[in-house]
Scaffold this active site. Structure first.
Site, PDB file in Angstrom:
ATOM      1  N   ILE A 146       0.825  -1.009   0.143  1.00  0.00           N
ATOM      2  CA  ILE A 146       0.031   0.022  -0.152  1.00  0.00           C
ATOM      3  C   ILE A 146       1.027   1.316  -0.037  1.00  0.00           C
ATOM      4  O   ILE A 146       0.591   2.286  -0.899  1.00  0.00           O
ATOM      5  CB  ILE A 146      -0.924  -0.064   1.260  1.00  0.00           C
ATOM      6  CG1 ILE A 146      -1.486  -1.215   1.399  1.00  0.00           C
ATOM      7  CG2 ILE A 146      -1.973   1.390   1.201  1.00  0.00           C
ATOM      8  CD1 ILE A 146      -2.673  -1.498   0.152  1.00  0.00           C
ATOM      9  N   CYS A 189       7.338  -1.918   8.596  1.00  0.00           N
ATOM     10  CA  CYS A 189       6.789  -1.739   7.420  1.00  0.00           C
ATOM     11  C   CYS A 189       7.785  -2.244   6.373  1.00  0.00           C
ATOM     12  O   CYS A 189       8.785  -1.544   6.060  1.00  0.00           O
ATOM     13  CB  CYS A 189       5.910  -0.492   6.863  1.00  0.00           C
ATOM     14  SG  CYS A 189       5.462  -0.717   5.466  1.00  0.00           S
ATOM     15  N   LYS A 202       6.365  -2.269  17.179  1.00  0.00           N
ATOM     16  CA  LYS A 202       5.734  -3.471  16.273  1.00  0.00           C
ATOM     17  C   LYS A 202       6.810  -4.327  15.475  1.00  0.00           C
ATOM     18  O   LYS A 202       7.617  -3.344  14.750  1.00  0.00           O
ATOM     19  CB  LYS A 202       4.617  -3.006  15.406  1.00  0.00           C
ATOM     20  CG  LYS A 202       3.918  -4.189  14.608  1.00  0.00           C
ATOM     21  CD  LYS A 202       2.643  -3.714  13.875  1.00  0.00           C
ATOM     22  CE  LYS A 202       2.212  -4.988  12.977  1.00  0.00           C
ATOM     23  NZ  LYS A 202       0.820  -4.293  12.238  1.00  0.00           N
TER      24      LYS A 202
END
Ligand SMILES: Cc1cc2nc3c(=O)[nH]c(=O)nc-3n(C[C@H](O)[C@H](O)[C@H](O)COP(=O)(O)O)c2cc1C
Lengths: 308, 274
Positions: free
Chosen positions: A70, A129, A164
């Site tokens: 994305i 990411c 994360k």
């Protein structure tokens, strides 16, 4: 029956949350899902400023999973606070904001803005990411960088801080330890696995960005293993995710050592999944005469009789 | 508000090896459908294929008393999901989530409605034709395919008073060439009044050509896009299309929420092969 769990100073009604990037800003679902019933709504990754994201195609389906690139399209933290947070608060959602940065200063600034806003329950620090060139995973693939960015954000915010982690490393537990030492309240894992799919007719990648992150049931066994490894090496709570589609999957993560879980790709298939997972969890608990869900955490029985 | 229902297959009418119209029983969805909207269908129960597939609603199905009981889709077998649907027989059930997305807006009173369909892009024009009939507008449907054998359901439209203009690329039925050829000619031949509103659905190269004609003649034009979708609910940001911003820039809009129907003038088209 008590489904509540604690993540640092934060108490969650249930251990089941949406995963970042898979539930928009939460408000998209406000008409069809009672957001206040989720453990937390984890919103899409936010930078300081707006980001356009990658051109389509941004996803491609693979066996029991999907790849996405994305590119963290997003409205930026200021617009989020102005335009989305009030509605999330009004709906009674527990809001965890996933934050991104290309530099440590940017992470710190985003965290500051959120700390001053009304209605943010915790910050999830996205250092994992795989889909952006700078920032993101470069912090999450290097132990020193992980330590530096977590400590810097730690100093900037009193909110519970949840780095994360990326699974794209050899020893994910060492990254959990680095985060713990730098003052994290919990860690969440896994983000997606860097992956690729090729159209053999055109010999081109199926995603405009070339590579993307693999998610969905295909990654679940690896994610469970990684949660298990981290649980043995850190004392802070772990939020587990990767391919959860059923209550049995939720239980696998809890038993492996996760205090709570997030559901990502499966919400694309079934936006009403949270209620189903919760009732499946309740069924299991009553079948096994378990009063508090927290009792289940890290109860794996290893052959030979040693727990964990 | 979309609902998720286990919808039973009522019929599957094979149109050719690859194409079929498949009807589903889903009263809760059918009652709320607006022309141009879509439904996300789960084509398997397990994990493969995992994601739902977006389908534009073809017909709204009604019972003998006219009450909406379901909807049909126009299925072309291309990949795993569409193959599973094409093999479905009556009685099978599929989880269907809908209706979703922004529908067409109806033209101003006194306007004619010219619809332009390419291939499976025919789907949204059955319900739109019906809705427009209630407005009393003159309706024309420019419908193109590669070959005559792939022009389906033509007799679905003529009885409800839609004027058909057919075109095939190989010239086996209707005019020879792309459907935008007769469209361009008819637009050029117009005297100016009454105004025309254009609606298009089909391959993006066709949408882009229709958008260019609309711009040339200053006509309102809505296009129903068909981007690859993950969730249909605005959660995943995969179905985006570039649109213009008021400030003169561009941004990626989620076609499931802001579309699938867009004003053609808002879209910044990719460089597609024409
Ligand atoms: C389309 C998509 C977008 C995502 N965006 C983000 C994001 O913005 N921030 C983040 O930390 N993780 C993001 N993720 C990763 C998920 O939050 C989750 O870690 C991963 O998908 C594994 O869980 P799952 O198998 O349940 O999807 C994204 C995943 C997908 C599929």
């Amino acid at each position: 029956m008590d489904l509540s769990v604690r993540i640092g100073s934060l108490r969650l009604k249930t251990p089941i949350m949406s995963a970042s990037g898979c539930f928009g800003y939460g408000v998209e679902y406000a008409d069809v899902v009672d957001l206040s019933t989720l453990g937390a709504v984890v919103v899409k990754g936010l930078f300081l400023k707006e980001r356009a994201g990658h051109p389509p195609p941004r996803i491609v389906e693979t066996p029991a999973g999907m790849l996405n690139a994305i590119g963290l399209q997003g409205i930026g933290v200021h617009r989020f606070v102005r335009e989305k947070l009030p509605e999330l608060r009004a709906k009674g959602a527990t809001v965890i904001v996933n934050i991104c940065g290309t530099t440590i200063d940017e992470y710190v600034e985003v965290a500051r803005v959120l700390s001053e806003a009304e209605g943010v329950a915790a910050i999830e620090l996205n250092i994992s990411c795989p889909n952006i060139k700078e920032g993101g995973i470069t912090f999450g693939c290097h132990l020193g960088n992980t330590h530096d960015v977590v400590s810097a954000v730690r100093r900037a915010t009193p909110l519970p801080l949840i780095p994360k982690l990326t699974p794209n490393v050899t020893d994910v537990a060492s990254f959990a330890q680095a985060a713990e030492e730098a003052g994290a309240d919990a860690v969440s894992l896994v983000n997606t696995f860097l992956a690729m799919a090729i159209d053999v007719e055109t010999r081109r990648p199926r995603l405009s960005n070339g590579m993307g992150g693999l998610s969905g049931p295909a990654i679940r066994p690896i994610a469970v293993r990684m949660v298990y490894e981290c649980a043995r090496r850190v004392r802070i709570p772990i939020i587990g995710m990767g391919g959860i589609t059923s209550a049995a999957d939720v239980l696998e993560f809890l038993i492996a050592g996760a205090t709570a879980v997030q559901v990502g790709t499966a919400t694309f298939v079934d936006p009403f999944i949270f209620g189903k997972l919760e009732s499946g969890l309740r069924d299991y608990m009553s079948r096994h005469a378990i009063e508090r869900v927290a009792e289940l955490v890290g109860t794996l029985e290893m052959p030979g009789g040693t727990r964990r | 508000m979309p609902v998720d229902v286990d919808a039973e297959v009522l019929f599957s009418t094979r149109l050719s090896d690859d194409y079929a119209v498949i009807g589903f029983r889903a009263p809760a969805i059918a009652g709320a459908i607006r022309p141009g909207q879509f439904v996300m269908i789960r084509t398997a129960r397990g994990d493969v294929p995992l994601l739902r597939r977006p389908y534009s609603v073809f017909d709204r199905l009604r019972d003998a008393d006219g009450r909406p009981v379901g909807f049909s889709i126009f299925n072309k077998r291309v990949g795993t999901g569409s193959r599973l649907l094409s093999e479905a027989t009556p009685g099978a059930t599929f989880s269907c989530l809908g209706p979703l997305g922004r529908p067409f807006t109806l033209p101003r009173a006194g306007s004619e409605a010219w619809m332009v369909a390419g291939g499976t892009g025919l789907a949204p024009f059955a319900t739109l034709s019906e809705e427009l009939a209630a407005e009393g507008a003159r309706r024309r449907l420019f419908y193109g395919a590669r070959t005559g054998a792939e022009l389906f359901c033509v007799d679905r439209f003529e009885p409800i008073g839609v004027d058909m203009v057919l075109a095939t690329e190989d010239g086996t039925r209707g005019e020879t060439g792309r459907v935008t050829v007769p469209l361009a000619r008819e637009l050029a031949a117009r005297s100016g009044a009454p105004p025309v509103a254009l609606y298009a659905c089909g391959p993006e190269a066709m949408l882009q050509a229709v958008a260019a004609l609309a711009a040339r003649y200053g006509l309102t034009c809505e296009v129903a896009t068909e981007r690859r979708m993950g969730c249909g609910m605005g959660g995943c940001y995969s179905c985006v299309i570039a649109v213009r911003t008021p400030a003169g820039g561009t941004r990626f809009a989620r076609s499931c929420l802001e579309g699938p129907v867009f004003s053609a003038a808002d879209i910044v088209w990719d460089d597609v092969d024409r």
